[in-house]
Design a protein around this motif. Structure first.
Motif, PDB file in Angstrom:
ATOM      1  N   ILE A  21      23.108  45.893  75.164  1.00  0.00           N
ATOM      2  CA  ILE A  21      22.833  47.164  74.434  1.00  0.00           C
ATOM      3  C   ILE A  21      21.336  47.620  74.315  1.00  0.00           C
ATOM      4  O   ILE A  21      21.010  48.544  74.721  1.00  0.00           O
ATOM      5  N   SER A  22      20.508  46.584  73.852  1.00  0.00           N
ATOM      6  CA  SER A  22      19.125  46.960  73.796  1.00  0.00           C
ATOM      7  C   SER A  22      18.217  47.098  74.876  1.00  0.00           C
ATOM      8  O   SER A  22      17.637  48.068  75.115  1.00  0.00           O
TER       9      SER A  22
ATOM     10  N   THR B 207      19.682  50.320  76.871  1.00  0.00           N
ATOM     11  CA  THR B 207      19.282  51.697  76.508  1.00  0.00           C
ATOM     12  C   THR B 207      18.056  52.228  76.893  1.00  0.00           C
ATOM     13  O   THR B 207      17.646  53.285  76.994  1.00  0.00           O
ATOM     14  N   SER B 208      16.761  51.138  76.999  1.00  0.00           N
ATOM     15  CA  SER B 208      15.630  51.389  77.485  1.00  0.00           C
ATOM     16  C   SER B 208      15.307  51.343  78.959  1.00  0.00           C
ATOM     17  O   SER B 208      14.472  51.495  79.330  1.00  0.00           O
TER      18      SER B 208
ATOM     19  N   PRO C 155      20.841  50.786  84.006  1.00  0.00           N
ATOM     20  CA  PRO C 155      21.836  50.047  82.959  1.00  0.00           C
ATOM     21  C   PRO C 155      22.360  48.734  83.507  1.00  0.00           C
ATOM     22  O   PRO C 155      22.627  47.691  82.806  1.00  0.00           O
TER      23      PRO C 155
ATOM     24  N   ALA D 246      25.902  51.089  76.693  1.00  0.00           N
ATOM     25  CA  ALA D 246      24.241  51.005  77.327  1.00  0.00           C
ATOM     26  C   ALA D 246      24.288  52.125  78.265  1.00  0.00           C
ATOM     27  O   ALA D 246      23.046  52.751  78.221  1.00  0.00           O
TER      28      ALA D 246
ATOM     29  N   LEU E 224      23.891  55.277  75.964  1.00  0.00           N
ATOM     30  CA  LEU E 224      22.754  55.170  75.199  1.00  0.00           C
ATOM     31  C   LEU E 224      21.519  55.248  76.176  1.00  0.00           C
ATOM     32  O   LEU E 224      20.402  55.853  75.597  1.00  0.00           O
ATOM     33  N   SER E 225      21.441  54.851  77.269  1.00  0.00           N
ATOM     34  CA  SER E 225      20.242  55.079  78.218  1.00  0.00           C
ATOM     35  C   SER E 225      20.088  56.299  78.546  1.00  0.00           C
ATOM     36  O   SER E 225      18.863  56.789  78.732  1.00  0.00           O
TER      37      SER E 225
ATOM     38  N   ASN F 255      18.838  58.363  75.346  1.00  0.00           N
ATOM     39  CA  ASN F 255      17.400  58.013  75.042  1.00  0.00           C
ATOM     40  C   ASN F 255      16.340  58.720  75.885  1.00  0.00           C
ATOM     41  O   ASN F 255      15.093  58.721  75.398  1.00  0.00           O
TER      42      ASN F 255
ATOM     43  N   GLN G 151      16.420  54.259  70.757  1.00  0.00           N
ATOM     44  CA  GLN G 151      16.212  52.778  71.080  1.00  0.00           C
ATOM     45  C   GLN G 151      15.872  52.221  69.675  1.00  0.00           C
ATOM     46  O   GLN G 151      16.256  51.025  69.689  1.00  0.00           O
TER      47      GLN G 151
ATOM     48  N   VAL H 294      19.204  51.995  67.518  1.00  0.00           N
ATOM     49  CA  VAL H 294      19.939  50.860  68.021  1.00  0.00           C
ATOM     50  C   VAL H 294      19.675  49.636  67.659  1.00  0.00           C
ATOM     51  O   VAL H 294      20.568  48.539  67.373  1.00  0.00           O
TER      52      VAL H 294
END
Length: 306
Positions: free
Chosen positions: A118-119, A122-123, A143, A195, A198-199, A202, A209, A212
């Motif tokens: 996830i972390s 996301t970025s 991702p 992921a 959210l990516s 973001n 981010q 999250v």
């Protein structure tokens, strides 16, 4: 221009134009996206290796740190919390959790994979802005490369967990292993869906981010990792317990504990955990499909936003 050069230019001009972006349509677009990703599978492998190398760049010990961190974590839980703080159940004492270190490390093994996907996922788009602005390629590979790198680290930590159960004489055997592939499938598909979604978001809302990070911390304590399901069941009403169990990571953690936490075989567990995981896997696959289609709609302006 030479005659040969003119012929090549004419041949190129005769080629049909192909859109560089994602194809519209839920079904046709999904098939085309899968084909694009499959065509760039070598690039995906390179991105995974780059992700792993960048993590330990200029490090003398390099990949050793992938082993050192979970080993240190297991030792801390075994000695400091299990022994010194009395979290582990010992003969003559009714309170505590049997083999507390294995219990916690089992949940953390599943959770580390989820949180890392996830972390880093996301970025992943923002972190590869330079490459995205220069050339077209299926943006989903970024991702997905985060997923691949997280799975490598997970494999190392899972190996340490299995070794620890063998050292303590609690190696899991029998049909309990059948839950592992199902739980792992739910974990990977569900976290990949989040992921991917959210990516893309973001890119447009950079606060995602940071949000999250907070949500992952909250979800950690909303999953039975440092406390047992028995405590949850005894403190919540049946309706709230079912709501608590609706969290996919709760199901995954309980399944991992059922596989590797041999001392907790007689501890209470939710009924028909395998059936619940099966339903969750189907829902996660649908969620992944929807997340990819949302991603495909949003990716057309990635270069401009970055």
């Amino acid at each position: 221009m030479t005659i040969d050069g003119g012929q090549r230019a004419a041949a190129l001009a005769a080629e049909p134009l192909r859109p560089a972006g994602a194809q519209p349509g839920f079904f046709r677009g999904t098939v085309q996206s899968l084909r694009d990703i499959a065509a760039h599978r070598e690039l995906l492998g390179l991105l995974v290796r780059r992700e792993l190398k960048a993590r330990y760049k200029d490090s003398v010990l390099g990949f050793f740190w992938t082993l050192a961190r979970p080993l240190a974590m297991l030792l801390v839980y075994y000695v400091a919390i299990g022994k010194f703080l009395g979290a582990e159940r010992v003969p003559g004492r009714e309170t505590g959790i049997p083999d507390f270190a294995i219990f916690v490390f089992t949940g953390l093994t599943a959770w580390q994979l989820f949180s890392e996907i996830i972390s880093t996922g996301t970025s992943s788009i923002v972190g590869n802005a330079g490459l995205i602005k220069k050339v077209y390629l299926p943006r989903e590979v970024f991702p997905l490369s985060a997923v691949g790198a997280a799975l490598v680290n997970f494999t190392v930590q899972l190996g340490i967990l299995v070794a620890a159960t063998a050292v303590l004489g609690r190696f899991p055997t029998g049909s309990r292993w059948l839950l592992l592939p199902l739980a792992l499938a739910v974990l990977v598909v569900y976290s990949t869906a989040l992921a991917v979604l959210l990516s893309a978001i973001n890119v447009y809302l950079r606060d995602v981010q940071y949000l999250v990070e907070i949500l992952i911390m909250i979800l950690f304590w909303a999953s039975p990792i440092v406390y047992s399901w028995g405590l949850v069941e005894s403190h919540l009403s049946p309706m709230l317990a079912q709501l608590y169990l609706a969290n996919p990571m709760t199901q995954v953690v309980l399944a991992f504990q059922r596989v590797f936490w041999v001392s907790g075989t007689d501890e209470p567990t939710p009924p028909d955990l395998a059936g619940t995981l099966g339903v969750t896997l189907v829902i996660s696959i649908v969620l992944l499909w929807l997340a990819q289609r949302v991603f495909a709609r949003l990716q057309s302006n990635f270069a401009q936003e970055l």
